[in-house]
Each structure stands twice: as structure tokens, then as C-alpha cells.
Design a protein around this motif. Structure first.
Motif, PDB file in Angstrom:
ATOM      1  N   HIS A  57       0.951  -1.032  -0.060  1.00  0.00           N
ATOM      2  CA  HIS A  57      -0.025   0.038   0.041  1.00  0.00           C
ATOM      3  C   HIS A  57       1.066   1.357  -0.162  1.00  0.00           C
ATOM      4  O   HIS A  57       0.445   2.126  -0.808  1.00  0.00           O
ATOM      5  CB  HIS A  57      -0.992   0.210   1.156  1.00  0.00           C
ATOM      6  N   ILE A  62       0.308   3.857  -2.994  1.00  0.00           N
ATOM      7  CA  ILE A  62      -0.097   5.231  -2.902  1.00  0.00           C
ATOM      8  C   ILE A  62       0.770   6.352  -3.222  1.00  0.00           C
ATOM      9  O   ILE A  62       0.546   7.238  -3.897  1.00  0.00           O
ATOM     10  CB  ILE A  62      -0.812   5.649  -1.787  1.00  0.00           C
ATOM     11  N   GLN A 114     -10.719   8.286  -1.987  1.00  0.00           N
ATOM     12  CA  GLN A 114      -9.361   7.820  -1.705  1.00  0.00           C
ATOM     13  C   GLN A 114      -9.705   6.662  -1.059  1.00  0.00           C
ATOM     14  O   GLN A 114     -10.257   6.756  -0.008  1.00  0.00           O
ATOM     15  CB  GLN A 114      -8.190   8.838  -1.311  1.00  0.00           C
ATOM     16  N   ASN A 115      -8.729   5.528  -1.273  1.00  0.00           N
ATOM     17  CA  ASN A 115      -8.883   4.224  -0.557  1.00  0.00           C
ATOM     18  C   ASN A 115     -10.092   3.374  -0.433  1.00  0.00           C
ATOM     19  O   ASN A 115     -10.064   2.622   0.121  1.00  0.00           O
ATOM     20  CB  ASN A 115      -8.304   4.515   0.785  1.00  0.00           C
ATOM     21  N   GLU A 172      -9.499   0.150  -2.425  1.00  0.00           N
ATOM     22  CA  GLU A 172      -8.475  -0.820  -1.865  1.00  0.00           C
ATOM     23  C   GLU A 172      -9.193  -1.405  -0.549  1.00  0.00           C
ATOM     24  O   GLU A 172      -8.912  -2.535  -0.407  1.00  0.00           O
ATOM     25  CB  GLU A 172      -7.241   0.194  -0.966  1.00  0.00           C
ATOM     26  N   THR A 173      -9.995  -0.676  -0.067  1.00  0.00           N
ATOM     27  CA  THR A 173     -10.667  -1.168   1.245  1.00  0.00           C
ATOM     28  C   THR A 173     -11.711  -2.353   0.874  1.00  0.00           C
ATOM     29  O   THR A 173     -11.462  -3.434   1.584  1.00  0.00           O
ATOM     30  CB  THR A 173     -11.670  -0.141   1.913  1.00  0.00           C
ATOM     31  N   VAL A 232      -3.983   0.343   5.475  1.00  0.00           N
ATOM     32  CA  VAL A 232      -4.211   1.500   4.734  1.00  0.00           C
ATOM     33  C   VAL A 232      -3.830   2.768   5.422  1.00  0.00           C
ATOM     34  O   VAL A 232      -3.439   3.861   4.820  1.00  0.00           O
ATOM     35  CB  VAL A 232      -5.630   1.753   4.267  1.00  0.00           C
TER      36      VAL A 232
END
Length: 271
Positions: free
Chosen positions: A67, A71, A99-100, A103-104, A122
Motif C-alpha cells: 500500500h 499510494i 481515496q482508499n 483498496e478497502t 491503509v
């Protein structure tokens, strides 16, 4: 005095590398780019032993290192697609997401991490991770929809998959049980995405069916389902970018299909 040897962190990290490849491919929409990030992560951890010598479990440390690299890179999609316009469309869609969130969602639904582990990967709080997951589900449900062909030889599973993807707002063109049925169905009713099992009823291969369809119909996103994902996550040959494991969950199917549609280059899809 007998001593028990502790597991080698490097070996534990290597054992989890196939699953990092799966995550990275789904995140980038590409085997090539995803495997590049996974390799960069492994190289970083081998060069800096402190990354693996933490209180974190090796798998958690591996994904957290990924991660940090991800990023800081600013390259979320496969640059090879830039000539087709797929990269520009994906970048435009990415710009509208929080944002994120992707990914989450992938860490939770595809890789099975809990909220606390996602927060550690994260770099957010527990409550922030829960909020990101909720936002991700809402944002991805509003993304691209299209026509999906299912290749699955077990009738109950095929019906379940159909119900899931239709509930997402997609149209199912049909279900094929064998390689030949799949090829014929695609010829008469070309889909925007294929969701395929690996092992089919007559011992034919879902991979062979997909390869034949792509050769005839051109490039389109594909999500494979398999009971043995590690066999298709070696990084040693052309392998799927989107892969879910049997037995699957409804959220895994939704997440994989949404991500695949997100990166689709097919012009008929509705944004």
C-alpha cells in the motif's frame, strides 16, 4: 534441550505473494501492472528487513508495504491501455472515487481482511476503515453496468451467480456448461464481460473457452472462479487479472465484477 524453530518471515511472505498478486491485479485491472507492483513490494521487503521484522503478521506487513508503494506511485492502471482510450476512461472513473475506497473493498471482499487489519494496511482508524468500506460499496454499485455471460456447469451455482449479477443491474446473456456451448453463446449474443468457472462439466476448460471467445470477439473483461486460485497466481505466464475463489461469497462476486467492469475497454458499457 530441544528448540522449536520459528517460521521464517521471508518464507511466510513468499507464501502469501500469490494473494498479493490477486489483489494487485484487481486493483490495477491488469496482470502485468499488478504483478509489477507485487514484485516491487517483495523486492522492497527483501532489501529492508525491518519491513518484515515488525509485530505485524507477515501477510499484513506484506500488504501494508504494498500500500505504501501503491499510494506513492500515482500509476493505478496499465499504461499499455493508453492507446486504446481504456486508461483515460479508467482514470476518469478513478477521479470520481473517494481515496482508499477500492483498496478497502478489495481487501475486505476478495482477500478477507477484517476491519482492524484493513485499518493497519491503509493507515487509518477502525472507524475510518468502516466508513471507507461503506462508501466503496455505494460508489462501486453506481459504476458501470453491462451484459454478462456466465460459464458454469453446476446449475445451482449458475442460478446463484445470475441472481447476484442481475441484482447489481447487469443483464445475463445466458449460461454455458461446456467450452463449446460458451463459444456458441458468445457468437450469437456477445457479452461485455465473462464470468467463468475453470473446470467445466465435460472436463473441458473455462480458460480454453474464454481464450477462444476473446480470439473471435476481441478483448473484454473476464472474471474467473476457481477452487485453486494459487495455480493461477504464479506470475509465470498469462494469468487472469480478476479471480475469485470457490466457495465464493456474494460480496466477492459483486466486487470482482464491479472492478472488472470498472476497467472495461468495451465501448457498449454504460458509464
Amino acid at each position: 534441550m530441544e528448540t522449536t524453530s520459528q517460521p521464517d518471515p521471508v518464507q511466510q511472505i513468499a507464501a502469501n505473494l500469490p494473494y498479493l498478486r490477486r489483489y494487485a491485479r484487481a486493483l490495477t485491472g491488469s496482470q502485468r501492472t499488478g504483478d509489477h507492483y507485487a514484485a516491487a513490494t517483495l523486492e522492497a521487503m527483501l532489501q529492508d528487513q525491518s519491513m518484515s521484522e515488525t509485530d505485524m503478521a507477515p501477510k499484513l506487513a506484506l500488504f501494508r508495504t504494498f500500500h505504501h508503494i501503491w499510494i506513492s506511485s500515482g500509476a493505478p492502471v496499465d499504461e499499455a491501455d493508453s492507446n486504446t482510450g481504456a486508461e483515460a476512461r479508467a482514470q476518469w472513473r478513478l477521479s470520481g472515487l473517494t481515496q482508499n475506497t477500492r483498496e478497502t473493498l478489495l481487501l475486505h471482499s476478495i482477500e478477507g481482511f477484517g476491519i482492524d487489519d484493513i485499518a493497519a494496511i491503509v493507515g487509518v482508524t477502525h472507524d475510518e476503515a468502516k466508513t471507507l468500506l461503506s462508501i466503496a460499496r455505494r460508489e462501486m454499485s453506481n459504476e458501470v453496468s453491462g451484459r454478462i455471460m456466465v460459464i458454469e456447469d453446476e446449475a445451482i451455482i449458475a442460478m446463484d451467480i445470475r441472481a447476484i449479477v442481475e441484482g447489481m443491474g447487469h443483464e445475463v446473456t445466458g449460461n454455458a456448461r461446456t467450452r463449446d456451448e460458451a463459444v456458441e453463446l458468445a457468437r450469437h449474443d456477445p457479452p461485455d464481460l465473462i464470468l467463468a468457472d475453470i473446470q467445466l462439466a465435460d472436463k473441458s476448460s473455462g480458460i480454453d473457452a474464454v481464450n477462444h471467445i476473446l480470439k473471435e470477439n476481441g478483448d473484454m473483461p473476464v472474471v474467473f472462479i476457481t477452487a485453486f486460485p494459487e495455480r493461477l497466481l504464479t506470475g509465470e505466464r498469462p494469468e487472469p487479472a480478476f479471480l475469485i475463489t470457490k466457495p465464493y461469497t456474494e460480496e466477492q462476486v459483486k466486487s470482482a465484477v464491479s472492478q472488472a467492469m470498472f476497467f472495461a475497454s468495451t465501448e457498449t458499457l454504460k458509464a
